[in-house]
Design a protein around this motif. Sequence first.
Motif, PDB file in Angstrom:
ATOM      1  N   TYR A  20      29.445  40.819  39.918  1.00 51.84           N
ATOM      2  CA  TYR A  20      28.987  40.885  41.314  1.00 51.84           C
ATOM      3  C   TYR A  20      29.155  39.521  41.977  1.00 51.84           C
ATOM      4  O   TYR A  20      29.771  39.398  43.042  1.00 51.84           O
ATOM      5  CB  TYR A  20      27.523  41.315  41.291  1.00 51.84           C
ATOM      6  CG  TYR A  20      26.801  41.541  42.587  1.00 51.84           C
ATOM      7  CD1 TYR A  20      26.570  40.518  43.499  1.00 51.84           C
ATOM      8  CD2 TYR A  20      26.256  42.789  42.873  1.00 51.84           C
ATOM      9  CE1 TYR A  20      25.849  40.727  44.654  1.00 51.84           C
ATOM     10  CE2 TYR A  20      25.538  43.014  44.030  1.00 51.84           C
ATOM     11  CZ  TYR A  20      25.330  41.971  44.921  1.00 51.84           C
ATOM     12  OH  TYR A  20      24.613  42.188  46.063  1.00 51.84           O
ATOM     13  N   GLU A  21      28.606  38.488  41.346  1.00 52.64           N
ATOM     14  CA  GLU A  21      28.659  37.140  41.941  1.00 52.64           C
ATOM     15  C   GLU A  21      30.075  36.570  41.947  1.00 52.64           C
ATOM     16  O   GLU A  21      30.464  35.889  42.892  1.00 52.64           O
ATOM     17  CB  GLU A  21      27.688  36.203  41.219  1.00 52.64           C
ATOM     18  CG  GLU A  21      26.240  36.510  41.511  1.00 52.64           C
ATOM     19  CD  GLU A  21      25.884  36.442  42.992  1.00 52.64           C
ATOM     20  OE1 GLU A  21      26.433  35.593  43.724  1.00 52.64           O
ATOM     21  OE2 GLU A  21      25.043  37.258  43.433  1.00 52.64           O
ATOM     22  N   GLN A  22      30.858  36.860  40.921  1.00 54.01           N
ATOM     23  CA  GLN A  22      32.256  36.407  40.912  1.00 54.01           C
ATOM     24  C   GLN A  22      33.025  37.061  42.053  1.00 54.01           C
ATOM     25  O   GLN A  22      33.844  36.421  42.707  1.00 54.01           O
ATOM     26  CB  GLN A  22      32.936  36.742  39.586  1.00 54.01           C
ATOM     27  CG  GLN A  22      32.540  35.863  38.450  1.00 54.01           C
ATOM     28  CD  GLN A  22      33.203  36.285  37.148  1.00 54.01           C
ATOM     29  OE1 GLN A  22      33.791  37.362  37.041  1.00 54.01           O
ATOM     30  NE2 GLN A  22      33.105  35.441  36.141  1.00 54.01           N
ATOM     31  N   TYR A  23      32.768  38.323  42.276  1.00 56.43           N
ATOM     32  CA  TYR A  23      33.441  39.055  43.341  1.00 56.43           C
ATOM     33  C   TYR A  23      33.075  38.474  44.698  1.00 56.43           C
ATOM     34  O   TYR A  23      33.943  38.265  45.542  1.00 56.43           O
ATOM     35  CB  TYR A  23      33.053  40.534  43.263  1.00 56.43           C
ATOM     36  CG  TYR A  23      33.816  41.425  44.198  1.00 56.43           C
ATOM     37  CD1 TYR A  23      35.116  41.815  43.904  1.00 56.43           C
ATOM     38  CD2 TYR A  23      33.249  41.898  45.376  1.00 56.43           C
ATOM     39  CE1 TYR A  23      35.826  42.642  44.759  1.00 56.43           C
ATOM     40  CE2 TYR A  23      33.952  42.729  46.230  1.00 56.43           C
ATOM     41  CZ  TYR A  23      35.234  43.091  45.916  1.00 56.43           C
ATOM     42  OH  TYR A  23      35.938  43.917  46.763  1.00 56.43           O
ATOM     43  N   VAL A  24      31.809  38.186  44.896  1.00 60.63           N
ATOM     44  CA  VAL A  24      31.337  37.655  46.175  1.00 60.63           C
ATOM     45  C   VAL A  24      31.901  36.258  46.435  1.00 60.63           C
ATOM     46  O   VAL A  24      32.301  35.942  47.554  1.00 60.63           O
ATOM     47  CB  VAL A  24      29.798  37.622  46.211  1.00 60.63           C
ATOM     48  CG1 VAL A  24      29.274  36.837  47.396  1.00 60.63           C
ATOM     49  CG2 VAL A  24      29.247  39.038  46.240  1.00 60.63           C
ATOM     50  N   THR A  25      31.960  35.434  45.398  1.00 67.13           N
ATOM     51  CA  THR A  25      32.385  34.050  45.602  1.00 67.13           C
ATOM     52  C   THR A  25      33.888  33.840  45.446  1.00 67.13           C
ATOM     53  O   THR A  25      34.430  32.913  46.043  1.00 67.13           O
ATOM     54  CB  THR A  25      31.649  33.107  44.634  1.00 67.13           C
ATOM     55  OG1 THR A  25      31.929  33.504  43.286  1.00 67.13           O
ATOM     56  CG2 THR A  25      30.153  33.123  44.878  1.00 67.13           C
TER      57      THR A  25
END
Length: 66
Positions: A20-25
Amino acid sequence: MARVGPIPSSDLPANVARIYEQYVTGYGPFRNQVAVFAHVPSAVEHIMGLLLDLKRQRNLKWRYVE
């Protein structure tokens, strides 16, 4: 007003929250999209994970991945 409420990454299992966080950043400005997909954690894991892998591998032209 959104019909489907967003789910923060902190509400997900650690391995899914990481994607999730990798996708967002690292993928693009799609926090709202992944926050809705988070209602089905396997969707975040597999769909967003696939998109991140495709971006990382650079096997396809970026416009096809988008």
